[in-house]
Scaffold this motif. Structure first.
Motif: not given
Length: 321
Positions: A51-54, A244-247, A282-287
């Motif tokens: 959850s944090v990283q996505f 997603m990143s805190s709660v 997966l989300i940002l296309d950062q290979a």
């Protein structure tokens, strides 16, 4: 000196999600009820990490609309409102030292988030988290003062050297500096999180610190993004980042720490750079290149080694006492 050490000790072995660190104080003595009983809290911790990283990946998508500081402001303000409603912290009955601690906690939290999102705006998510992790790892080495942890630190530095291509020519130097600064603030956060956890009941200290962080970030976010922060779609994405990143991760990890030993939690949190790299892909296309993957693996291995060494030292100390 002893007070500072005891404040940090439950967390210095952990490369932990910041929002969950304050719960470590009460979880170090937890005992799992067997392999099957341990699976559920482990799943909660992994879910929290995902959850944090996505959430960070979603934040990177939002940055072209709201700017890095604008995204931080949305995240912290929404998280502060949610935590205030849920926790309803008491404002009376606290000493000046209590308030000083929670304010320092909030300042560290706000600085950590602002620096990290500035890094995320310039370098890949996996690289940013890997560099940020060095802060808690350095705290672990300094607090333990054991020779073996300097070995782990050297291993982590080797990973960072690979990640930077031998001199950060491949990464934006300013982005790398922001990530390292975020790591330093993460280490500061850990120390004041532990102190706040002892001074305030439940998650009251976290809620109040989140308000401090939100107030600090608000003028910067408004200055950078202005009316863009009020666009409904931007607000919705900002709320999603906050949840997603805190709660959500804080809730999941707090539940897990009631049944999971703190050192197991710390080992699981050492996987954060790998989760971040997966989210970036997966989300940002950062290979990732093979060198990047090796660098992240070295940092993860160093973090896990530091955790195991710290746990072993604590057990030996208890056995000799």
């Amino acid at each position: 000196m002893n007070d500072q050490r005891s404040a940090a000790e439950p967390a210095v072995a952990a490369v932990a999600v910041p929002e969950a660190v304050s719960a470590l104080d009460g979880a170090g003595s937890a005992r799992p009820g067997g392999r099957r009983a341990a699976l559920a809290p482990v799943a909660l911790v992994v879910a929290g990490g995902l959850s944090v990283q996505f959430g960070s990946a979603v934040a990177a998508l939002l940055m072209p609309r709201a700017g890095a500081l604008g995204v931080v402001t949305l995240r912290l303000v929404v998280a502060a409102v949610v935590l205030l409603v849920v926790c309803r912290p008491k404002l009376r009955g606290h000493s000046r030292a209590d308030w000083g601690t929670v304010v320092a906690f909030g300042v560290a939290m706000g600085a950590m988030n602002m620096l990290f999102y500035q890094a995320l705006d310039r370098i890949p998510l996996g690289a940013a988290v890997t560099l940020e992790v060095l802060g808690p790892l350095a705290l672990s080495v300094i607090a333990s003062r054991r020779l073996i942890n300097f070995v782990w630190a050297g291993l982590a530095l080797g990973g960072v050297f690979l990640l930077g291509g031998g001199g950060f020519d491949r990464l934006d130097p300013l982005g790398a500096a922001f990530a390292l600064g975020a790591g330093a603030m993460w280490a500061t956060y850990i120390v004041f999180s532990a102190r706040t956890g002892r001074r305030f009941p439940q998650a009251d200290g976290l809620a109040l610190a989140m308000v401090v962080a939100a107030v600090l970030s608000l003028p910067l976010g408004i200055l950078e993004s202005g009316a863009k922060l009020a666009v409904p779609s931007t607000l919705a994405m900002g709320a999603a980042v906050a949840l997603m990143s805190s709660v959500l991760p804080y809730t999941l990890e707090l539940m897990a720490l009631r049944r999971l030993p703190a050192h197991t939690f710390a080992v699981l949190m050492s996987l954060e750079p790998a989760i971040a790299a997966a989210a970036g892909f997966l989300i940002l296309d950062q290979a990732l290149t093979a060198t990047d993957a090796l660098a992240i693996a070295l940092v993860i291995g160093a973090s896990m080694g530091a955790v195991r060494s710290q746990v072993g030292a604590v057990r030996r100390a208890k056995a000799n006492s």
